[in-house]
Design an enzyme around this catalytic site. Structure first.
Site, short mmCIF file in Angstrom:
data_model
loop_
_atom_site.label_atom_id
_atom_site.label_comp_id
_atom_site.label_asym_id
_atom_site.label_seq_id
_atom_site.Cartn_x
_atom_site.Cartn_y
_atom_site.Cartn_z
N ASP A 8 0.91 -1.30 0.10
CA ASP A 8 0.03 -0.03 0.07
C ASP A 8 0.87 1.27 0.02
O ASP A 8 2.26 1.13 -0.41
CB ASP A 8 -1.08 -0.08 1.06
CG ASP A 8 -0.28 0.33 2.59
OD1 ASP A 8 0.94 0.41 2.86
OD2 ASP A 8 -1.10 0.32 3.51
N CYS A 65 3.41 -3.20 4.04
CA CYS A 65 2.24 -1.98 4.46
C CYS A 65 3.01 -1.16 5.59
O CYS A 65 4.11 -1.23 5.73
CB CYS A 65 1.05 -2.30 4.80
SG CYS A 65 0.76 -3.31 6.42
N GLY A 66 2.38 -0.24 6.12
CA GLY A 66 3.08 0.54 7.22
C GLY A 66 3.84 -0.29 8.39
O GLY A 66 4.75 -0.25 8.46
N GLY A 68 2.91 -3.73 8.45
CA GLY A 68 3.02 -5.14 7.99
C GLY A 68 1.72 -6.11 8.62
O GLY A 68 1.66 -7.29 8.22
N GLY A 70 -1.59 -5.06 8.68
CA GLY A 70 -3.09 -5.27 7.96
C GLY A 70 -2.63 -6.10 7.02
O GLY A 70 -3.48 -6.89 6.66
N ARG A 133 7.24 -33.71 11.37
CA ARG A 133 6.27 -33.12 12.34
C ARG A 133 5.98 -31.62 11.70
O ARG A 133 4.84 -31.10 12.00
CB ARG A 133 7.19 -33.03 13.21
CG ARG A 133 8.29 -31.95 13.45
CD ARG A 133 9.25 -32.09 14.75
NE ARG A 133 10.38 -31.16 14.86
CZ ARG A 133 11.51 -31.47 14.24
NH1 ARG A 133 11.72 -32.58 13.50
NH2 ARG A 133 12.50 -30.45 14.28
C1 RB5 Z 1 -1.99 2.99 6.21
O1 RB5 Z 1 -1.87 4.07 6.96
C2 RB5 Z 1 -1.60 1.88 7.14
O2 RB5 Z 1 -2.68 1.77 8.23
C3 RB5 Z 1 -1.18 0.55 6.62
O3 RB5 Z 1 -0.19 0.67 5.82
C4 RB5 Z 1 -0.62 -0.73 7.40
O4 RB5 Z 1 -0.03 -0.21 8.38
C5 RB5 Z 1 -1.84 -1.35 8.26
O5 RB5 Z 1 -1.43 -2.42 9.12
#
Ligand code: RB5
Length: 150
Positions: A8, A65-66, A68, A70, A133
């Site tokens: 993102d 992402c910012g 990681g 989300g 395992r």
């Molecule tokens: C975006 O602002 C941010 O919420 C996204 O990059 C991420 O960190 C979500 O987990």
């Protein structure tokens, strides 16, 4: 081995940095965006990356992402995707060797680009051990997916 990349806006600068490194090494990459710092929604990019793996267009993927967080939550909603947020090299190789993870998630606002690049190198080199395992546990993870997400 083709590696898919997606991010993102929060992950955009780090994705570009990691892609440049892999391209310099002549690695086969699939860039699924986003390709600017304009705000987008991470689930859309997690879906695109997960689909690329499910459809065989890439063997594994890197999702940034910012934080990681989300990205990893969203990617793990796709059947067959085992995404792990790794900010250290031990988790990176063990997540592949023991847990057969196929997506590495990184938080661009949490770790620096040099550590991220080192984690990625370690992650890409590691392979699932296939030990009984670990296979048994991965099979149980797959069974959970079938039981609750089918
Ligand atoms: C975006 O602002 C941010 O919420 C996204 O990059 C991420 O960190 C979500 O987990």
């Amino acid at each position: 081995m083709r590696v898919a990349f997606a991010c993102d806006h929060g992950g955009f600068p780090l994705k570009q940095r990691l892609l440049a490194e892999l391209r310099a090494d002549n690695a086969e990459v699939l860039d699924l965006g986003t390709n600017s710092p304009d705000p987008v929604d991470y689930p859309d990019y997690a879906e695109a990356l997960g689909l690329a793996i499910r459809e065989g267009r890439a063997e594994c993927g890197v999702l940034v992402c910012g934080s990681g967080v989300g990205a990893s939550v969203a990617a793990n909603k796709l059947p067959g995707i085992r995404a792990a947020l790794c900010h250290d090299t031990f988790s990176a190789h063990q997540g592949r060797e023991d847990d057969d993870c196929n997506v590495l998630c990184l938080g661009a606002r949490v770790i620096g680009p040099e550590l991220a690049a080192e984690i990625l190198r370690v992650w890409l080199k590691a392979r699932f051990s296939g030990l009984e395992r670990h296979q048994r546990r991965v099979n149980k993870v797959k069974a959970l997916e079938e039981k609750y997400c089918g």
